[in-house]
Design a protein around this motif. Sequence first.
Motif, PDB file in Angstrom:
ATOM      1  N   LYS A  35       0.806  -1.226   0.000  1.00 48.86           N
ATOM      2  CA  LYS A  35       0.000   0.000   0.000  1.00 48.86           C
ATOM      3  C   LYS A  35       0.844   1.283   0.000  1.00 48.86           C
ATOM      4  O   LYS A  35       0.287   2.375  -0.036  1.00 48.86           O
ATOM      5  CB  LYS A  35      -0.941   0.012   1.197  1.00 48.86           C
ATOM      6  CG  LYS A  35      -2.067  -0.993   1.078  1.00 48.86           C
ATOM      7  CD  LYS A  35      -3.077  -0.754   2.176  1.00 48.86           C
ATOM      8  CE  LYS A  35      -4.308  -1.608   1.949  1.00 48.86           C
ATOM      9  NZ  LYS A  35      -5.354  -1.259   2.912  1.00 48.86           N
ATOM     10  N   ASP A  37       2.485   2.643  -2.239  1.00 46.96           N
ATOM     11  CA  ASP A  37       2.387   3.408  -3.482  1.00 46.96           C
ATOM     12  C   ASP A  37       0.953   3.601  -3.954  1.00 46.96           C
ATOM     13  O   ASP A  37       0.716   3.986  -5.095  1.00 46.96           O
ATOM     14  CB  ASP A  37       3.236   2.738  -4.569  1.00 46.96           C
ATOM     15  CG  ASP A  37       4.705   2.783  -4.211  1.00 46.96           C
ATOM     16  OD1 ASP A  37       5.211   3.884  -3.926  1.00 46.96           O
ATOM     17  OD2 ASP A  37       5.347   1.715  -4.182  1.00 46.96           O
ATOM     18  N   GLU A  38       0.002   3.365  -3.068  1.00 46.85           N
ATOM     19  CA  GLU A  38      -1.411   3.550  -3.406  1.00 46.85           C
ATOM     20  C   GLU A  38      -1.950   4.794  -2.713  1.00 46.85           C
ATOM     21  O   GLU A  38      -1.846   4.915  -1.489  1.00 46.85           O
ATOM     22  CB  GLU A  38      -2.241   2.354  -2.935  1.00 46.85           C
ATOM     23  CG  GLU A  38      -1.944   1.066  -3.648  1.00 46.85           C
ATOM     24  CD  GLU A  38      -2.777  -0.087  -3.101  1.00 46.85           C
ATOM     25  OE1 GLU A  38      -3.721   0.140  -2.308  1.00 46.85           O
ATOM     26  OE2 GLU A  38      -2.450  -1.230  -3.451  1.00 46.85           O
ATOM     27  N   THR A  40      -4.858   6.952  -1.108  1.00 47.72           N
ATOM     28  CA  THR A  40      -6.076   6.541  -0.407  1.00 47.72           C
ATOM     29  C   THR A  40      -7.325   7.143  -1.043  1.00 47.72           C
ATOM     30  O   THR A  40      -8.428   6.692  -0.773  1.00 47.72           O
ATOM     31  CB  THR A  40      -6.020   6.939   1.080  1.00 47.72           C
ATOM     32  OG1 THR A  40      -5.768   8.340   1.180  1.00 47.72           O
ATOM     33  CG2 THR A  40      -4.921   6.159   1.795  1.00 47.72           C
ATOM     34  N   SER A  46       0.292   9.125  -2.307  1.00 52.64           N
ATOM     35  CA  SER A  46       0.476   7.803  -1.703  1.00 52.64           C
ATOM     36  C   SER A  46       1.318   8.005  -0.431  1.00 52.64           C
ATOM     37  O   SER A  46       1.935   9.060  -0.248  1.00 52.64           O
ATOM     38  CB  SER A  46       1.229   6.893  -2.674  1.00 52.64           C
ATOM     39  OG  SER A  46       2.575   7.332  -2.797  1.00 52.64           O
ATOM     40  N   SER A  91       7.152   9.807  -6.371  1.00 53.57           N
ATOM     41  CA  SER A  91       6.758   8.398  -6.479  1.00 53.57           C
ATOM     42  C   SER A  91       7.954   7.461  -6.618  1.00 53.57           C
ATOM     43  O   SER A  91       7.806   6.247  -6.469  1.00 53.57           O
ATOM     44  CB  SER A  91       5.800   8.201  -7.654  1.00 53.57           C
ATOM     45  OG  SER A  91       6.454   8.510  -8.870  1.00 53.57           O
ATOM     46  N   ALA A 156      -4.232   4.290   5.159  1.00 50.39           N
ATOM     47  CA  ALA A 156      -3.529   3.258   4.381  1.00 50.39           C
ATOM     48  C   ALA A 156      -3.273   1.987   5.190  1.00 50.39           C
ATOM     49  O   ALA A 156      -2.858   0.973   4.642  1.00 50.39           O
ATOM     50  CB  ALA A 156      -2.204   3.807   3.849  1.00 50.39           C
TER      51      ALA A 156
END
Length: 157
Positions: A35, A37-38, A40, A46, A91, A156
């Motif tokens: 998670k 690099d995700e 929310t 992220s 990122s 997250a």
Amino acid sequence: MPSGLNLAMNSYLVSSLNLAPAIYERLLAKIPPAKLDEATAEGRFSPREVIAHLADWEPIFLARLHQTLQKPGSTLEIWDENEMAVAHEYSMTEIPEQFARFREARAATFEFVRGLSTLDWDSSAVHPERGNLTVRDQIGMLLGHDVYHIDQLSEAI
């Protein structure tokens, strides 16, 4: 003469600045690697990007405080956080490296704020989008910024 309420509030604000790095560290330890690099929510950073963002913005907050005290009434520079994220490739950053940058920068902010006189808290500068901001306002905004990103990281987990 500053009121007792202002002195107590200043004390809480200063000590709160020193709490954020440990809170972020505890949250990061609980976020599953998948998670990191995700985002929310749409349009949000992220967890990896949040840490890079914090590392970049902490020196900006401190520079604004310095400017406010050195040049009261001056206009603060504004920055575009999304442009900065792209330019600094948030990122692609390494979380431990960025977190170390943030922790070091926050320690500098804490030391600076801890040394403020009671009169310094009322010095002000002008933010082009937010208007006149005292040192107290800016520190409050920094803590609000922390809470925003603490909430974001907690989502997250």
